[in-house]
Design a protein around this motif. Structure first.
Motif, PDB file in Angstrom:
ATOM      1  N   LEU A  52       0.830  -1.204   0.000  1.00 49.43           N
ATOM      2  CA  LEU A  52       0.000   0.000   0.000  1.00 49.43           C
ATOM      3  C   LEU A  52       0.866   1.256   0.000  1.00 49.43           C
ATOM      4  O   LEU A  52       2.022   1.227   0.405  1.00 49.43           O
ATOM      5  N   VAL A  68      -5.039   5.886   2.034  1.00 46.29           N
ATOM      6  CA  VAL A  68      -4.353   4.649   1.682  1.00 46.29           C
ATOM      7  C   VAL A  68      -4.770   4.265   0.266  1.00 46.29           C
ATOM      8  O   VAL A  68      -5.953   4.289  -0.070  1.00 46.29           O
ATOM      9  N   ARG A  69      -3.772   3.909  -0.534  1.00 46.23           N
ATOM     10  CA  ARG A  69      -4.032   3.529  -1.909  1.00 46.23           C
ATOM     11  C   ARG A  69      -3.282   2.247  -2.244  1.00 46.23           C
ATOM     12  O   ARG A  69      -2.181   2.023  -1.762  1.00 46.23           O
ATOM     13  N   SER A  70      -3.892   1.414  -3.059  1.00 46.65           N
ATOM     14  CA  SER A  70      -3.263   0.195  -3.547  1.00 46.65           C
ATOM     15  C   SER A  70      -3.114   0.317  -5.051  1.00 46.65           C
ATOM     16  O   SER A  70      -4.116   0.463  -5.769  1.00 46.65           O
TER      17      SER A  70
END
Length: 120
Positions: A52, A68-70
Motif C-alpha cells: 500500500l 491509503v491507496r493500492s
C-alpha cells in the motif's frame, strides 16, 4: 584586526555555522519511544507500507487524515486521533503519536509527522 579579534570572529563563525547545520538535517528525528513496527509518515509524503501507499495529511494537535491507496486504484481515507485504530483497505492502522510543525514553511515544506503502527 588584532589576534584576539580574529580569534573571536573565528569562534563566532564556527558557532553560527554549527547552529545552521544542526537545523538542516532534512528528516525529522524519530521519536525515541516509537513502538516496534511503527512507520513514520511525514505530512503529505507518500510512504510505502507493504503493498500500500499511505499518506498522512492535516496533521493537527493529536489527529491526522490518513489516505491509503493500492496500486493505481482509488484511495480510501480515515480520520484518526492518537490511540485510535482504523481499518483502511483491509489494513489496520493505529495512530500512536503526532509531531506538529507549527513553523511557517513553504507549501510542501512541513516537518510535521505521525507514527502509525500497521496491523493485520
Amino acid at each position: 584586526m588584532s589576534r584576539w579579534s580574529r580569534m573571536a570572529a573565528l569562534a563566532t563563525a564556527t558557532v553560527v555555522a554549527g547552529l545552521a547545520l544542526t537545523g538542516c538535517g532534512g528528516e525529522p528525528e524519530p521519536a525515541p519511544s516509537s513502538p516496534p513496527g511503527a512507520v513514520m509518515l511525514r505530512e503529505n509524503v507518500p510512504t510505502p507500507v507493504g503493498d500500500l501507499t499511505v499518506i498522512a495529511s492535516n496533521i493537527w494537535d493529536d489527529s491526522i487524515a490518513l489516505s491509503v491507496r493500492s496500486g493505481s486504484g482509488p484511495a480510501e481515507s480515515a480520520d484518526l486521533t492518537v490511540g485510535e485504530t482504523a481499518t483502511v483497505m483491509g489494513q489496520e492502522f493505529e495512530l500512536v503519536s503526532v509531531h506538529e510543525d507549527d513553523g511557517d514553511a513553504a507549501p510542501g515544506g512541513s516537518a510535521s509527522f505521525a507514527w502509525v503502527v500497521p496491523g493485520t
